[in-house]
Design an enzyme around this catalytic site. Structure first.
Site, PDB file in Angstrom:
ATOM      1  N   LYS A   1     -11.577 -29.244 -10.767  1.00 26.72           N
ATOM      2  CA  LYS A   1     -10.421 -29.620  -9.955  1.00 26.72           C
ATOM      3  C   LYS A   1     -10.876 -30.193  -8.604  1.00 26.72           C
ATOM      4  CE  LYS A   1      -6.617 -30.114  -7.947  1.00 26.72           C
ATOM      5  NZ  LYS A   1      -5.496 -29.317  -7.611  1.00 26.72           N
TER       6      LYS A   1
ATOM      7  N   ARG B   1       0.380 -34.757  -9.371  1.00 26.95           N
ATOM      8  CA  ARG B   1       0.642 -35.523  -8.151  1.00 26.95           C
ATOM      9  C   ARG B   1       2.081 -35.281  -7.750  1.00 26.95           C
ATOM     10  NH1 ARG B   1       0.188 -40.984 -11.037  1.00 26.95           N
ATOM     11  NH2 ARG B   1       1.063 -39.583 -12.564  1.00 26.95           N
ATOM     12  N   GLU B   2       2.328 -35.048  -6.467  1.00 28.08           N
ATOM     13  CA  GLU B   2       3.707 -34.960  -6.001  1.00 28.08           C
ATOM     14  C   GLU B   2       4.376 -36.297  -6.307  1.00 28.08           C
ATOM     15  OE1 GLU B   2       4.160 -33.513  -2.009  1.00 28.08           O
ATOM     16  OE2 GLU B   2       2.638 -31.990  -2.328  1.00 28.08           O
TER      17      GLU B   2
ATOM     18  N   CYS C   1      -3.226 -31.636  -0.338  1.00 28.59           N
ATOM     19  CA  CYS C   1      -4.357 -31.372  -1.253  1.00 28.59           C
ATOM     20  C   CYS C   1      -5.632 -32.118  -0.893  1.00 28.59           C
ATOM     21  CB  CYS C   1      -3.952 -31.713  -2.678  1.00 28.59           C
ATOM     22  SG  CYS C   1      -2.700 -30.610  -3.302  1.00 28.59           S
TER      23      CYS C   1
ATOM     24  N   LYS D   1       3.212 -39.769   1.528  1.00 26.74           N
ATOM     25  CA  LYS D   1       3.207 -40.891   0.565  1.00 26.74           C
ATOM     26  C   LYS D   1       4.649 -41.074   0.099  1.00 26.74           C
ATOM     27  CE  LYS D   1       2.463 -38.410  -3.761  1.00 26.74           C
ATOM     28  NZ  LYS D   1       1.688 -38.265  -4.960  1.00 26.74           N
TER      29      LYS D   1
HETATM   30  C1  UDX Z   1      -3.476 -35.291  -5.292  1.00 30.31           C
HETATM   31  C2  UDX Z   1      -4.176 -35.551  -6.647  1.00 30.31           C
HETATM   32  O1  UDX Z   1      -3.834 -36.840  -7.136  1.00 30.31           O
HETATM   33  C3  UDX Z   1      -3.757 -34.489  -7.636  1.00 30.31           C
HETATM   34  O2  UDX Z   1      -4.439 -34.690  -8.876  1.00 30.31           O
HETATM   35  C4  UDX Z   1      -4.093 -33.131  -7.072  1.00 30.31           C
HETATM   36  O3  UDX Z   1      -3.693 -32.131  -7.952  1.00 30.31           O
HETATM   37  C5  UDX Z   1      -3.422 -32.932  -5.728  1.00 30.31           C
HETATM   38  O4  UDX Z   1      -3.798 -33.984  -4.835  1.00 30.31           O
HETATM   39  P1  UDX Z   1      -1.093 -35.834  -4.272  1.00 30.31           P
HETATM   40  O5  UDX Z   1      -1.538 -35.162  -3.013  1.00 30.31           O
HETATM   41  O6  UDX Z   1       0.301 -35.593  -4.768  1.00 30.31           O
HETATM   42  O7  UDX Z   1      -2.074 -35.453  -5.470  1.00 30.31           O
HETATM   43  O8  UDX Z   1      -1.213 -37.387  -4.011  1.00 30.31           O
HETATM   44  P2  UDX Z   1      -1.902 -38.717  -4.555  1.00 30.31           P
HETATM   45  O9  UDX Z   1      -0.876 -39.513  -5.250  1.00 30.31           O
HETATM   46  O10 UDX Z   1      -3.200 -38.502  -5.254  1.00 30.31           O
HETATM   47  O11 UDX Z   1      -2.188 -39.419  -3.130  1.00 30.31           O
HETATM   48  C6  UDX Z   1      -2.951 -38.755  -2.130  1.00 30.31           C
HETATM   49  C7  UDX Z   1      -3.015 -39.578  -0.885  1.00 30.31           C
HETATM   50  O12 UDX Z   1      -3.845 -40.715  -1.069  1.00 30.31           O
HETATM   51  C8  UDX Z   1      -1.675 -40.125  -0.384  1.00 30.31           C
HETATM   52  O13 UDX Z   1      -1.647 -40.010   1.026  1.00 30.31           O
HETATM   53  C9  UDX Z   1      -1.704 -41.580  -0.810  1.00 30.31           C
HETATM   54  O14 UDX Z   1      -0.910 -42.382   0.034  1.00 30.31           O
HETATM   55  C10 UDX Z   1      -3.189 -41.902  -0.666  1.00 30.31           C
HETATM   56  N1  UDX Z   1      -3.659 -42.993  -1.553  1.00 30.31           N
HETATM   57  C11 UDX Z   1      -3.607 -42.826  -2.900  1.00 30.31           C
HETATM   58  C12 UDX Z   1      -4.187 -44.151  -1.004  1.00 30.31           C
HETATM   59  O15 UDX Z   1      -4.241 -44.310   0.220  1.00 30.31           O
HETATM   60  N2  UDX Z   1      -4.680 -45.126  -1.834  1.00 30.31           N
HETATM   61  C13 UDX Z   1      -4.633 -44.981  -3.185  1.00 30.31           C
HETATM   62  O16 UDX Z   1      -5.072 -45.900  -3.860  1.00 30.31           O
HETATM   63  C14 UDX Z   1      -4.094 -43.801  -3.732  1.00 30.31           C
END
Ligand code: UDX
Length: 439
Positions: A210, A155-156, A266, A329
């Site tokens: 994945k 996750r970023e 992603c 995020k």
């Molecule tokens: C994601 C996956 O978590 C990771 O495993 C994969 O390799 C790449 O995609 P990332 O894009 O960094 O990682 O973000 P993540 O923290 O998962 O959040 C994704 C999006 O969902 C964000 O826009 C976040 O704000 C949103 N989100 C996340 C929600 O709206 N509600 C949540 O409960 C969790």
């Protein structure tokens, strides 16, 4: 071990630094010379917690370096990770694999010794054999070049922790080869020694696991956001509901944060690419649910725009709206498919004067959305606004006391799109407070 990491974006640069942290000698390779220069100066070209320190440490010792030359990369090591981008092809739901195949085509003719190529990029299932065929055709070492599929789940904003202490490691290997598995086991030895499970599978399972993980995470988010729509109609509070739901260990609270929905480089494109590939393989019907997951996510943005319009008496023309948040995020300066910026752009299109504030992502947002105004200080950004929208849940925003903001705002109105502002404090400070998913 000596190894290279080809493609030094968020995934690759973090992987390169973390491999140095594990004790390996690492050469990162990227065709963007500017990026290579920044990385060699010990800095990351993007914001990722802890990465600058790690890059500075290992570039200073010489254990980590970056180059733009495939020849140097091929000569440096016999283990090559590939972490190039696989974005969505514009106008389709498919992946654009040109960076991946381009990297393989450039690396292959320089592989004169037996080598292992470990691909981390997210791809449609069925890509691994195509990479193997290209390597065997173009590499002088022929079928002594082995392919491992090693998907990345980072996750970023938690990228270092997720790379060094992942929940699991996955190796997709070709049944006919075993050397590659041994090489990767050695490479990740310090991670597995601390208890991380390693799953060895066939290529297709590693590719699909994945995509399935991202599809599940997206589904969980859209599920709670569908319930949020229901809560608004029924007069319930989705935040409280999610807290209670999450107590059930089978459900869990993670990924159940309601709000404006998911974005980033992603989840959205992986969801669409997953469905597109399922359709190609004749099983699209089984994954029809994922189309709805995507649609629910889009509706959150529409709903937020609609709520803003209603809060401003049905007319956005000439209204001053401040948006807190540009990054997709908190914890990152990444604005790819940012829900906050999508809403800001839509409000601008509908005639509002939009000012955006964000602690890290303003430079990127300014380049992509020159039509919007940008103010770094969230308090100053709100002065004279008719409406404030809280769309990326940076902790800095929750820490601003609403009393500091009421000054200078005539009839203060706020919409919390992320459910992290305290409604009681805002109402007590005189604000007309609305939140997505709440009555
Ligand atoms: C994601 C996956 O978590 C990771 O495993 C994969 O390799 C790449 O995609 P990332 O894009 O960094 O990682 O973000 P993540 O923290 O998962 O959040 C994704 C999006 O969902 C964000 O826009 C976040 O704000 C949103 N989100 C996340 C929600 O709206 N509600 C949540 O409960 C969790």
């Amino acid at each position: 071990m000596k190894l290279t990491v080809i493609g030094c974006g968020h995934l690759g640069a973090t992987h390169a630094a973390c491999m140095a942290e594990l004790g390996h000698e690492v050469l990162g390779m990227d065709s963007d010379m500017d990026k290579v220069a920044i990385l060699n100066s010990g800095k990351a070209p993007f914001h990722e917690r802890g990465l600058d320190d790690m890059l500075a440490k290992y570039t200073a010792t010489g254990q980590l370096a970056f180059t733009a030359s495939y020849a140097e990369a091929a000569a440096f090591a016999d283990l090559h990770f590939i972490g190039v981008g696989t974005p969505q092809q514009p106008g389709t739901s498919d992946y654009d694999l040109s960076q991946l195949f381009g990297a393989v085509r450039r690396l292959a003719p320089r592989l004169t010794n037996p080598a292992v190529v470990a691909v981390k990029s997210t791809v449609p299932v069925g890509t691994a054999p195509r990479v193997r065929d290209m390597l065997h055709e173009y590499a002088p070492a022929g079928d002594a070049v082995e392919v491992v599929w090693n998907p990345e789940f980072l996750r970023e904003s938690h990228a270092i922790e997720d790379t060094l202490r992942p929940d699991r490691l996955v190796l997709g290997v070709d049944a006919h080869h075993s050397r590659a598995e041994a090489v990767l086991r050695q490479c990740f030895g310090r991670i597995t020694a601390s208890g991380t499970p390693m799953f060895v599978t066939d290529w297709a399972t590693a590719e699909l696991v994945k995509a399935s993980a991202n599809a599940f995470l997206a589904t969980k988010i859209s599920f709670i956001n569908a319930i949020a729509e229901f809560c608004e109609a029924a007069g319930a509070d989705v935040g409280r509901l999610a807290d209670i739901l999450g107590q059930d260990a089978r459900i869990g609270r993670h990924g159940l944060r309601p709000g404006l929905g998911f974005g980033g480089g992603c989840l959205p494109k992986d969801l669409r690419g997953f469905v597109a590939r399922a359709e190609e393989l004749g099983v699209g019907r089984s994954l029809a649910i994922l189309r709805e997951v995507d649609a629910i996510n889009d509706r959150r943005r529409e709903r937020t725009v609609e709520l803003a319009r209603r809060q401003l008496d049905g007319d956005l023309g000439g209204k001053r709206i401040t948006v807190w948040g540009a990054a997709f995020k908190p914890g990152t300066d990444d604005i790819r498919d940012s829900p906050a910026l999508a809403v800001a752009q839509k409000l601008h299109e509908l005639g509002a004067e939009v000012t955006v504030s964000d602690p890290k992502a303003l430079d990127n947002a300014r380049k992509t959305c020159p039509e919007l105004d940008f103010v770094a200080d969230p308090v100053i950004a709100v002065q004279d606004a008719d409406l404030l929208l809280h769309l990326t849940e940076w902790p800095q925003f929750s820490l601003v006391h609403p009393r500091r903001l009421a000054v200078g705002v005539s009839a203060p109105k706020v919409i919390d799109g992320r459910g992290t502002l305290d409604p009681v404090a805002w109402r007590e400070a005189g604000w007309n407070f609305r939140a997505l998913g709440c009555p």
